[in-house]
Design a protein around this motif. Structure first.
Motif, PDB file in Angstrom:
ATOM      1  N   GLU A  74      33.159 -50.862  25.755  1.00 12.04           N
ATOM      2  CA  GLU A  74      34.011 -50.911  24.565  1.00 12.04           C
ATOM      3  C   GLU A  74      34.236 -49.520  23.984  1.00 12.04           C
ATOM      4  O   GLU A  74      35.354 -49.176  23.567  1.00 12.04           O
ATOM      5  CB  GLU A  74      33.371 -51.821  23.514  1.00 12.04           C
ATOM      6  N   LEU A  75      33.195 -48.688  23.991  1.00 18.09           N
ATOM      7  CA  LEU A  75      33.332 -47.361  23.408  1.00 18.09           C
ATOM      8  C   LEU A  75      34.163 -46.441  24.312  1.00 18.09           C
ATOM      9  O   LEU A  75      34.925 -45.602  23.814  1.00 18.09           O
ATOM     10  CB  LEU A  75      31.954 -46.757  23.151  1.00 18.09           C
ATOM     11  N   LEU A  76      34.031 -46.587  25.612  1.00 16.90           N
ATOM     12  CA  LEU A  76      34.912 -45.847  26.515  1.00 16.90           C
ATOM     13  C   LEU A  76      36.376 -46.144  26.209  1.00 16.90           C
ATOM     14  O   LEU A  76      37.225 -45.233  26.163  1.00 16.90           O
ATOM     15  CB  LEU A  76      34.603 -46.203  27.970  1.00 16.90           C
ATOM     16  N   LEU A  77      36.685 -47.406  25.986  1.00 21.19           N
ATOM     17  CA  LEU A  77      38.061 -47.795  25.679  1.00 21.19           C
ATOM     18  C   LEU A  77      38.472 -47.343  24.283  1.00 21.19           C
ATOM     19  O   LEU A  77      39.640 -46.989  24.055  1.00 21.19           O
ATOM     20  CB  LEU A  77      38.220 -49.315  25.830  1.00 21.19           C
ATOM     21  N   ASP A  78      37.528 -47.331  23.343  1.00 21.80           N
ATOM     22  CA  ASP A  78      37.817 -46.797  22.012  1.00 21.80           C
ATOM     23  C   ASP A  78      38.199 -45.314  22.098  1.00 21.80           C
ATOM     24  O   ASP A  78      39.102 -44.852  21.402  1.00 21.80           O
ATOM     25  CB  ASP A  78      36.607 -46.953  21.090  1.00 21.80           C
ATOM     26  N   PHE A  79      37.506 -44.582  22.926  1.00 21.80           N
ATOM     27  CA  PHE A  79      37.820 -43.160  23.096  1.00 21.80           C
ATOM     28  C   PHE A  79      39.249 -42.993  23.609  1.00 21.80           C
ATOM     29  O   PHE A  79      39.991 -42.108  23.149  1.00 21.80           O
ATOM     30  CB  PHE A  79      36.827 -42.510  24.061  1.00 21.80           C
ATOM     31  N   LEU A  80      39.649 -43.814  24.563  1.00 13.69           N
ATOM     32  CA  LEU A  80      41.025 -43.746  25.060  1.00 13.69           C
ATOM     33  C   LEU A  80      42.025 -44.047  23.953  1.00 13.69           C
ATOM     34  O   LEU A  80      43.033 -43.343  23.798  1.00 13.69           O
ATOM     35  CB  LEU A  80      41.225 -44.733  26.214  1.00 13.69           C
ATOM     36  N   GLY A  81      41.751 -45.094  23.196  1.00 13.71           N
ATOM     37  CA  GLY A  81      42.677 -45.504  22.147  1.00 13.71           C
ATOM     38  C   GLY A  81      42.784 -44.504  21.013  1.00 13.71           C
ATOM     39  O   GLY A  81      43.868 -44.313  20.434  1.00 13.71           O
ATOM     40  N   ARG A  82      41.683 -43.838  20.684  1.00 12.10           N
ATOM     41  CA  ARG A  82      41.677 -42.890  19.562  1.00 12.10           C
ATOM     42  C   ARG A  82      41.973 -41.455  20.006  1.00 12.10           C
ATOM     43  O   ARG A  82      42.024 -40.562  19.165  1.00 12.10           O
ATOM     44  CB  ARG A  82      40.317 -42.924  18.854  1.00 12.10           C
ATOM     45  N   GLY A  83      42.147 -41.255  21.299  1.00 14.04           N
ATOM     46  CA  GLY A  83      42.432 -39.904  21.778  1.00 14.04           C
ATOM     47  C   GLY A  83      41.258 -38.962  21.675  1.00 14.04           C
ATOM     48  O   GLY A  83      41.417 -37.769  21.376  1.00 14.04           O
ATOM     49  N   VAL A 103      40.229 -33.424  20.569  1.00  8.94           N
ATOM     50  CA  VAL A 103      41.037 -34.392  19.825  1.00  8.94           C
ATOM     51  C   VAL A 103      42.276 -33.663  19.307  1.00  8.94           C
ATOM     52  O   VAL A 103      42.156 -32.676  18.575  1.00  8.94           O
ATOM     53  CB  VAL A 103      40.260 -34.990  18.629  1.00  8.94           C
ATOM     54  N   GLY A 104      43.447 -34.122  19.714  1.00  8.70           N
ATOM     55  CA  GLY A 104      44.670 -33.512  19.222  1.00  8.70           C
ATOM     56  C   GLY A 104      44.794 -32.041  19.540  1.00  8.70           C
ATOM     57  O   GLY A 104      45.414 -31.274  18.787  1.00  8.70           O
ATOM     58  N   GLY A 105      44.208 -31.615  20.641  1.00  9.66           N
ATOM     59  CA  GLY A 105      44.304 -30.224  21.058  1.00  9.66           C
ATOM     60  C   GLY A 105      43.199 -29.329  20.540  1.00  9.66           C
ATOM     61  O   GLY A 105      43.094 -28.170  20.942  1.00  9.66           O
ATOM     62  N   ALA A 106      42.348 -29.842  19.638  1.00 11.41           N
ATOM     63  CA  ALA A 106      41.248 -29.050  19.079  1.00 11.41           C
ATOM     64  C   ALA A 106      39.920 -29.542  19.637  1.00 11.41           C
ATOM     65  O   ALA A 106      39.699 -30.752  19.769  1.00 11.41           O
ATOM     66  CB  ALA A 106      41.243 -29.150  17.557  1.00 11.41           C
ATOM     67  N   VAL A 107      39.045 -28.610  19.956  1.00  7.03           N
ATOM     68  CA  VAL A 107      37.696 -28.950  20.428  1.00  7.03           C
ATOM     69  C   VAL A 107      36.767 -28.987  19.216  1.00  7.03           C
ATOM     70  O   VAL A 107      36.653 -28.004  18.473  1.00  7.03           O
ATOM     71  CB  VAL A 107      37.195 -27.937  21.467  1.00  7.03           C
ATOM     72  N   VAL A 108      36.121 -30.153  19.011  1.00  6.59           N
ATOM     73  CA  VAL A 108      35.277 -30.362  17.833  1.00  6.59           C
ATOM     74  C   VAL A 108      33.973 -31.017  18.265  1.00  6.59           C
ATOM     75  O   VAL A 108      33.878 -31.584  19.356  1.00  6.59           O
ATOM     76  CB  VAL A 108      35.990 -31.258  16.788  1.00  6.59           C
ATOM     77  N   PRO A 109      32.935 -30.976  17.420  1.00  8.61           N
ATOM     78  CA  PRO A 109      31.700 -31.697  17.748  1.00  8.61           C
ATOM     79  C   PRO A 109      31.975 -33.199  17.887  1.00  8.61           C
ATOM     80  O   PRO A 109      32.735 -33.784  17.103  1.00  8.61           O
ATOM     81  CB  PRO A 109      30.791 -31.399  16.555  1.00  8.61           C
TER      82      PRO A 109
END
Length: 504
Positions: free
Chosen positions: A124-133, A168-174
């Motif tokens: 479920e979390l793998l798919l959440d990552f896809l959905g949230r980018g 996320v959105g082109g930025a690398v974040v923790p």
């Protein structure tokens, strides 16, 4: 469509599905009901074995060379966390977003197969990552393709736990920050979750799938380029006749010849020299297109079959079989067949590029084309398209280097326990670069052929080839004098990679 969910169950994913998700055309991926049932059934088997205190590799024992070490109950969750953290040790440039998205999808799909026994929350979390980018930073190097793509998949799992970095959105974040902003709780691993998340062939399969699809686009464009070159050089379509192919019926050869016949049908240029031409035979680069292009077709078709099976396979170790209640150690994580198939892709592209380069040279050489030297308007004062063939020669050398196989270079790892490995990721990286380079070779032939055809006006080529010329001209104007060609070539090569020049 972005708004249409893709349901996965571990059995029916297509390569085209992977590409759509990878490129963000599909963001909503969900578990099919049968997959939820399969996940739950496998998990019950794992929990039953744990409750019975049975010895299960990577669940109640250590990993690899440490498989004989029995892990006490109080440390079994720590074992799963430790295997993720310790294995997230890759290095090199981060993989592109599309590769990471393909990797997320493929790992979710193999877990959805229902033979891994992980907690459903992992999928479920793998798919959440896809959905949230949310895209974990996955380094380029670290996997030898057995025991699976441990290192890159560990970097994925690290992100699920809210550790490491994500894009996320082109930025690398923790990762912790990205999960918090998305309203997602980090994964709390349970017994077997760690090994289930990192054990499999999805890294090389993700890269390989994207490489193959680009290669298929390139090969389709090569047929168009070859047909245009034949017309530009006033070659014969006689060698493509169906009876010739029927007596040597390799599927790729038959398909290539049929495609060339279709592309050339109705060409006024061909009809202009059908009678009275003193030439008996064309050069091999023209006459043998079905045999050479067809060999590449068959090679890519084999790679497609391998990848279609691989992306819908259970590649974990150990595997859980709910129907019998067994947990069995095996070797489905070994990516040898994937590595060999992707090596073959690179070999096929190198040879297809070689025949394309010969046709490009023939069009630019006035001794073989009967056209102005280098297709220049004023040869001598102008160089025309001279340097395209020189640049293609450089790319062709790169392709030949990339054609050297990686899958024969096993290096034992894991203190000798993993004594034969596939080097599938290296083969995959080579194949993707080969597909990228191949597009430049095809683009050069398209540009030269479109320019050469202009010297036969007012005669026209066939309807499909005239449409291809129009597509070239949308990116590259006809020569009106010397000019820098880099931007022209980049536009046409991008079109080759995305399937614009298929002749349809």
């Amino acid at each position: 469509m972005p708004g249409t969910p893709l349901a996965i169950d571990g059995h029916a994913l297509t390569l085209e599905d992977v590409a759509r998700v990878a490129h963000g055309e599909v963001t909503d991926v969900v578990l099919a009901p049968r997959a939820r049932e399969a996940l739950a059934a496998a998990r019950r088997v794992v929990e039953a074995h744990i409750a019975a205190d049975q010895r299960v590799y990577g669940v109640t024992t250590g990993f690899g060379r440490l498989a004989e070490v029995v892990i006490p109950p109080g440390q079994r969750v720590a074992l799963q966390r430790n295997v993720i953290v310790s294995h997230a040790s890759g290095f090199g440039a981060p993989m592109p977003r599309e590769v990471v998205r393909a990797l997320l999808l493929l790992r979710a799909n193999t877990l959805a197969h229902g033979h891994s026994g992980c907690s459903p929350r992992c999928v479920e979390l793998l798919l959440d990552f896809l959905g949230r980018g949310i895209h974990p930073v996955v380094p380029e190097f670290g996997s030898v393709g057995a025991s699976g793509d441990l290192v890159p998949l560990a970097h994925i799992a690290l992100g699920l736990m809210g550790e490491g970095e994500v894009e996320v959105g082109g930025a690398v974040v923790p990762a912790a920050r990205a999960l918090a902003e998305a309203g997602l709780a980090p994964l709390e691993v349970r017994e077997k979750d760690g090994i289930s998340l990192i054990n499999g062939t999805q890294f090389c399969s993700a890269i390989g799938t994207l490489a193959l699809l680009e290669a298929e686009h390139g090969l389709a464009a090569l047929e168009v380029a070859g047909a245009l070159s034949l017309d530009a050089l006033k070659g014969s379509d006689g060698p493509f006749a169906e009876p010739i192919q029927a007596v040597r019926a390799h599927p790729g050869q038959v398909a290539s010849a049929a495609r060339l016949r279709s592309l050339l049908a109705g060409s006024e240029i061909r009809e202009s020299h059908r009678v009275g031409d003193p030439r008996v035979q064309d050069a091999y680069s023209l006459r043998c297109m079905p045999q050479v292009h067809g060999a590449a077709r068959d090679a890519l078709a084999y790679a497609r079959r391998v990848l279609e099976i691989e992306i819908n396979s259970a590649t974990d170790n150990p595997l859980v079989f709910p129907e019998t209640g067994e947990i069995v150690s095996g070797g489905n994580f070994h990516a040898q067949i994937v590595g060999q198939a992707l090596d073959l892709v690179a070999i096929a592209l190198a040879d297809a590029a070689a025949i394309s380069e010969r046709r490009t040279d023939r069009m630019l050489n006035p001794d073989t084309s009967g056209l102005p030297a280098f297709l220049a308007r004023e040869p001598g004062v102008e160089s025309g398209l001279m340097m395209l063939q020189t640049a293609v020669a450089d790319v062709l050398t790169e392709l030949r280097v990339l054609a050297a196989p990686a899958s024969v270079h096993s290096v034992p790892t894991g203190a000798g326990r993993e004594d034969h490995v596939s080097m599938g990721p290296a083969a995959a990286r080579k194949a993707r670069r080969a597909a990228w380079c191949f597009a430049y070779v095809v683009a050069a032939e398209l540009v030269c052929a479109a320019e050469a055809i202009e010297h036969h006006r007012p005669l026209r080529s066939s309807p499909p080839l005239e449409r291809a010329i129009d597509r070239v001209r949308a990116a590259v104007p006809r020569l009106a004098g010397d000019r820098a060609l880099r931007a022209d070539m980049e536009r046409v090569a991008d079109g080759v990679r995305t399937g614009i020049f298929t002749g349809d």
